[in-house]
Scaffold this motif. Structure first.
Motif, mmCIF file in Angstrom:
data_model
loop_
_atom_site.group_PDB
_atom_site.id
_atom_site.type_symbol
_atom_site.label_atom_id
_atom_site.label_comp_id
_atom_site.label_asym_id
_atom_site.label_seq_id
_atom_site.Cartn_x
_atom_site.Cartn_y
_atom_site.Cartn_z
ATOM 1 N N LEU A 36 97.677 20.741 -2.937
ATOM 2 C CA LEU A 36 97.111 21.786 -2.078
ATOM 3 C C LEU A 36 96.259 22.717 -2.932
ATOM 4 C CD1 LEU A 36 100.211 22.663 0.121
ATOM 5 C CD2 LEU A 36 98.123 21.510 0.867
ATOM 6 N N GLY A 37 95.091 23.047 -2.438
ATOM 7 C CA GLY A 37 94.202 23.964 -3.150
ATOM 8 C C GLY A 37 93.434 23.337 -4.298
ATOM 9 N N ALA A 38 93.484 22.020 -4.432
ATOM 10 C CA ALA A 38 92.795 21.360 -5.548
ATOM 11 C C ALA A 38 91.286 21.350 -5.382
ATOM 12 C CB ALA A 38 93.299 19.926 -5.707
ATOM 13 N N SER A 127 92.984 16.898 -10.022
ATOM 14 C CA SER A 127 94.127 17.603 -10.589
ATOM 15 C C SER A 127 93.644 18.954 -11.102
ATOM 16 C CB SER A 127 94.777 16.794 -11.718
ATOM 17 O OG SER A 127 93.868 16.589 -12.777
ATOM 18 N N ARG A 128 94.582 19.871 -11.205
ATOM 19 C CA ARG A 128 94.236 21.212 -11.687
ATOM 20 C C ARG A 128 94.961 21.474 -12.996
ATOM 21 N NH1 ARG A 128 95.206 25.051 -6.599
ATOM 22 N NH2 ARG A 128 96.313 26.113 -8.240
ATOM 23 N N GLU A 129 94.202 21.967 -13.953
ATOM 24 C CA GLU A 129 94.751 22.417 -15.228
ATOM 25 C C GLU A 129 94.203 23.811 -15.439
ATOM 26 O OE1 GLU A 129 93.914 19.590 -18.307
ATOM 27 O OE2 GLU A 129 94.450 17.913 -17.010
ATOM 28 N N ASP A 130 95.072 24.798 -15.263
ATOM 29 C CA ASP A 130 94.657 26.198 -15.250
ATOM 30 C C ASP A 130 93.642 26.367 -14.127
ATOM 31 O OD1 ASP A 130 96.350 26.892 -17.424
ATOM 32 O OD2 ASP A 130 94.861 26.066 -18.803
ATOM 33 N N ASP A 131 92.438 26.818 -14.428
ATOM 34 C CA ASP A 131 91.430 27.008 -13.387
ATOM 35 C C ASP A 131 90.420 25.870 -13.317
ATOM 36 O OD1 ASP A 131 92.504 29.383 -12.516
ATOM 37 O OD2 ASP A 131 91.298 30.602 -13.876
#
Length: 153
Positions: A36-38, A127-131
């Motif tokens: 969610l929010g990716a 995928s998210r890594e930090d921002d």
């Protein structure tokens, strides 16, 4: 074939969608996966802008699927969200197989459900890594063999 991209902002994710749209045509299926929010809907907004379809493109979570006709004679965009679907039978009820032949079809949360629609498809994993978003675009089937996915332009 897999290409890797990064996007630090929503604008960069939108621009990646625009770049992807340059390689798309009617009959293309894209399966978007990520938390969610990716940025799945943001990427789809860029694809829609690149295809020149009528908007606004918003998350189809509650309506399940939306169709966006072309403003310039190109293929329409069908944007679906399989998050709330209970399985392949519910996906079949959407008749996306008909859309896949005549539109660019984007299915958020479609991995594991929508692969049967066509063997030629793009799997896009975010995928998210930090921002920073890491975007992996993998082509499946003969359509994507040797395609320069999202080439700079």
């Amino acid at each position: 074939m897999t290409r890797e991209f990064t996007a630090a902002t929503a604008e960069e994710m939108t621009q990646l969608g625009r770049r992807l749209a340059a390689d798309l045509r009617a009959g293309d299926l894209l399966l978007l996966t990520g938390p969610l929010g990716a940025g799945k809907t943001t990427l789809t907004q860029g694809i829609g802008a690149g295809l020149g379809v009528r908007g606004p493109i918003t998350s189809p979570t509650f309506v399940i699927a939306r169709s966006h006709p072309s403003l310039h004679g190109g293929p329409p965009l069908v944007h679906a969200d399989a998050y709330r679907l209970g399985g392949v039978a519910e996906l079949d009820d959407l008749d996306l197989d008909a859309a896949v032949d005549s539109a660019v079809t984007v299915v958020e949360w479609g991995e594991g459900l929508a692969e049967e629609l066509t063997e030629d498809r793009l799997h896009i994993r975010i995928s998210r890594e930090d921002d920073v978003r890491r975007v992996s675009v993998t082509g499946h089937g003969a359509r994507w063999t040797g395609m320069p996915l999202a080439a700079e332009g």
